[in-house]
Design a protein around this motif. Sequence first.
Motif, PDB file in Angstrom:
ATOM      1  N   ALA A  10       0.725  -1.165  -0.041  1.00 13.52           N
ATOM      2  CA  ALA A  10       0.093   0.071  -0.128  1.00 13.52           C
ATOM      3  C   ALA A  10       0.785   1.197  -0.015  1.00 13.52           C
ATOM      4  CB  ALA A  10      -0.990  -0.067   1.319  1.00 13.52           C
ATOM      5  N   LYS A  11       1.726   1.276   0.687  1.00 10.75           N
ATOM      6  CA  LYS A  11       2.982   2.413   0.877  1.00 10.75           C
ATOM      7  C   LYS A  11       3.643   2.709  -0.281  1.00 10.75           C
ATOM      8  CE  LYS A  11       6.681   4.088   3.692  1.00 10.75           C
ATOM      9  NZ  LYS A  11       7.754   3.953   4.558  1.00 10.75           N
ATOM     10  N   ARG A  12       3.894   1.587  -1.044  1.00 12.83           N
ATOM     11  CA  ARG A  12       4.764   1.503  -2.243  1.00 12.83           C
ATOM     12  C   ARG A  12       4.027   2.076  -3.403  1.00 12.83           C
ATOM     13  NH1 ARG A  12       9.321  -2.929  -1.692  1.00 12.83           N
ATOM     14  NH2 ARG A  12       9.803  -2.427  -3.786  1.00 12.83           N
ATOM     15  N   THR A  13       2.719   1.765  -3.537  1.00 10.05           N
ATOM     16  CA  THR A  13       1.861   1.953  -4.621  1.00 10.05           C
ATOM     17  C   THR A  13       0.918   3.137  -4.173  1.00 10.05           C
ATOM     18  OG1 THR A  13       0.072   0.312  -3.854  1.00 10.05           O
ATOM     19  CG2 THR A  13       1.756  -0.330  -5.341  1.00 10.05           C
ATOM     20  N   GLN A  14       1.023   3.691  -3.194  1.00  7.91           N
ATOM     21  CA  GLN A  14       0.146   4.752  -2.563  1.00  7.91           C
ATOM     22  C   GLN A  14      -1.388   4.384  -2.866  1.00  7.91           C
ATOM     23  OE1 GLN A  14       1.680   8.000  -5.237  1.00  7.91           O
ATOM     24  NE2 GLN A  14       3.354   8.398  -3.691  1.00  7.91           N
ATOM     25  N   LEU A  15      -1.532   3.302  -2.685  1.00  2.00           N
ATOM     26  CA  LEU A  15      -3.098   2.781  -2.480  1.00  2.00           C
ATOM     27  C   LEU A  15      -3.437   2.531  -1.262  1.00  2.00           C
ATOM     28  CD1 LEU A  15      -3.293   0.049  -5.170  1.00  2.00           C
ATOM     29  CD2 LEU A  15      -3.927   2.386  -5.394  1.00  2.00           C
ATOM     30  N   SER A  16      -4.662   2.530  -0.671  1.00  2.00           N
ATOM     31  CA  SER A  16      -4.850   1.955   0.666  1.00  2.00           C
ATOM     32  C   SER A  16      -4.897   0.441   0.746  1.00  2.00           C
ATOM     33  CB  SER A  16      -6.314   2.839   1.022  1.00  2.00           C
ATOM     34  OG  SER A  16      -7.388   2.093   0.374  1.00  2.00           O
ATOM     35  N   VAL A  17      -4.931  -0.021   1.915  1.00  2.42           N
ATOM     36  CA  VAL A  17      -5.272  -1.513   2.274  1.00  2.42           C
ATOM     37  C   VAL A  17      -6.374  -1.934   1.716  1.00  2.42           C
ATOM     38  CG1 VAL A  17      -5.192  -3.214   4.029  1.00  2.42           C
ATOM     39  CG2 VAL A  17      -3.299  -1.316   3.960  1.00  2.42           C
ATOM     40  N   ASP A  18      -7.635  -1.055   1.924  1.00  5.53           N
ATOM     41  CA  ASP A  18      -8.754  -1.377   1.700  1.00  5.53           C
ATOM     42  C   ASP A  18      -9.034  -1.518   0.087  1.00  5.53           C
ATOM     43  OD1 ASP A  18      -9.742  -1.524   4.090  1.00  5.53           O
ATOM     44  OD2 ASP A  18     -10.452   0.544   4.191  1.00  5.53           O
ATOM     45  N   THR A  19      -8.210  -0.599  -0.491  1.00  4.09           N
ATOM     46  CA  THR A  19      -8.163  -0.618  -1.912  1.00  4.09           C
ATOM     47  C   THR A  19      -7.421  -1.727  -2.520  1.00  4.09           C
ATOM     48  OG1 THR A  19      -8.341   1.788  -2.457  1.00  4.09           O
ATOM     49  CG2 THR A  19      -7.506   0.586  -4.299  1.00  4.09           C
ATOM     50  N   LEU A  20      -6.632  -2.169  -2.011  1.00  5.85           N
ATOM     51  CA  LEU A  20      -5.856  -3.477  -2.372  1.00  5.85           C
ATOM     52  C   LEU A  20      -6.747  -4.630  -2.193  1.00  5.85           C
ATOM     53  CD1 LEU A  20      -2.064  -2.791  -1.109  1.00  5.85           C
ATOM     54  CD2 LEU A  20      -2.753  -3.065  -3.612  1.00  5.85           C
ATOM     55  N   ARG A  21      -7.463  -4.640  -1.055  1.00  7.24           N
ATOM     56  CA  ARG A  21      -8.134  -5.681  -0.837  1.00  7.24           C
ATOM     57  C   ARG A  21      -9.468  -5.816  -1.752  1.00  7.24           C
ATOM     58  NH1 ARG A  21      -7.758  -4.827   5.544  1.00  7.24           N
ATOM     59  NH2 ARG A  21      -6.108  -6.289   5.784  1.00  7.24           N
ATOM     60  N   TYR A  22      -9.880  -4.761  -2.137  1.00  8.01           N
ATOM     61  CA  TYR A  22     -11.131  -4.677  -3.219  1.00  8.01           C
ATOM     62  C   TYR A  22     -10.669  -5.015  -4.451  1.00  8.01           C
ATOM     63  CZ  TYR A  22     -14.423  -2.491  -6.315  1.00  8.01           C
ATOM     64  OH  TYR A  22     -15.317  -2.361  -7.396  1.00  8.01           O
ATOM     65  N   TYR A  23      -9.366  -4.588  -4.917  1.00  7.91           N
ATOM     66  CA  TYR A  23      -8.737  -4.891  -6.226  1.00  7.91           C
ATOM     67  C   TYR A  23      -8.466  -6.534  -6.281  1.00  7.91           C
ATOM     68  CZ  TYR A  23      -7.565  -0.270  -7.739  1.00  7.91           C
ATOM     69  OH  TYR A  23      -7.546   0.912  -8.134  1.00  7.91           O
ATOM     70  N   GLU A  24      -8.129  -7.177  -4.851  1.00  7.31           N
ATOM     71  CA  GLU A  24      -8.343  -8.799  -4.975  1.00  7.31           C
ATOM     72  C   GLU A  24      -9.536  -9.293  -5.039  1.00  7.31           C
ATOM     73  OE1 GLU A  24      -6.625  -9.773  -0.949  1.00  7.31           O
ATOM     74  OE2 GLU A  24      -4.451  -8.826  -1.544  1.00  7.31           O
TER      75      GLU A  24
END
Length: 123
Positions: A10-24
Amino acid sequence: MPGLRISEVAKRTQLSVDTLRYYEKIGLIPIPKKNNRGYKEYTESELRYITFIVNLKRTDMSLASIKSYIDAYKRGEITDCYQLLERHAKDVEKQIEERQSVLQTIHYKLEHFKEIDGGGKKS
């Protein structure tokens, strides 16, 4: 080498953890394997993959179009991938041209204000 935790991705991509989980959840990114403690760990390869998706999103490509690209890539439909990216490149080029035009107008106005009473600059 240990994988990357979701917070690091999340930090390295500037996405939130929630966004990463949503993308998954929507199948935009693969669900990473879990380590022996049960934490998801992303590989550097997965990080590069996510970064590519982030870059497409930053150029205003819709999630639906990104998903279409990814699905076509997974199916080995390289021609579809090429065509999708080619259309998107043309859209981005058009956006850049439009923004360049707006930027020229802004610079013109700035020059105009410089001529009027020092351009509103405070001395």
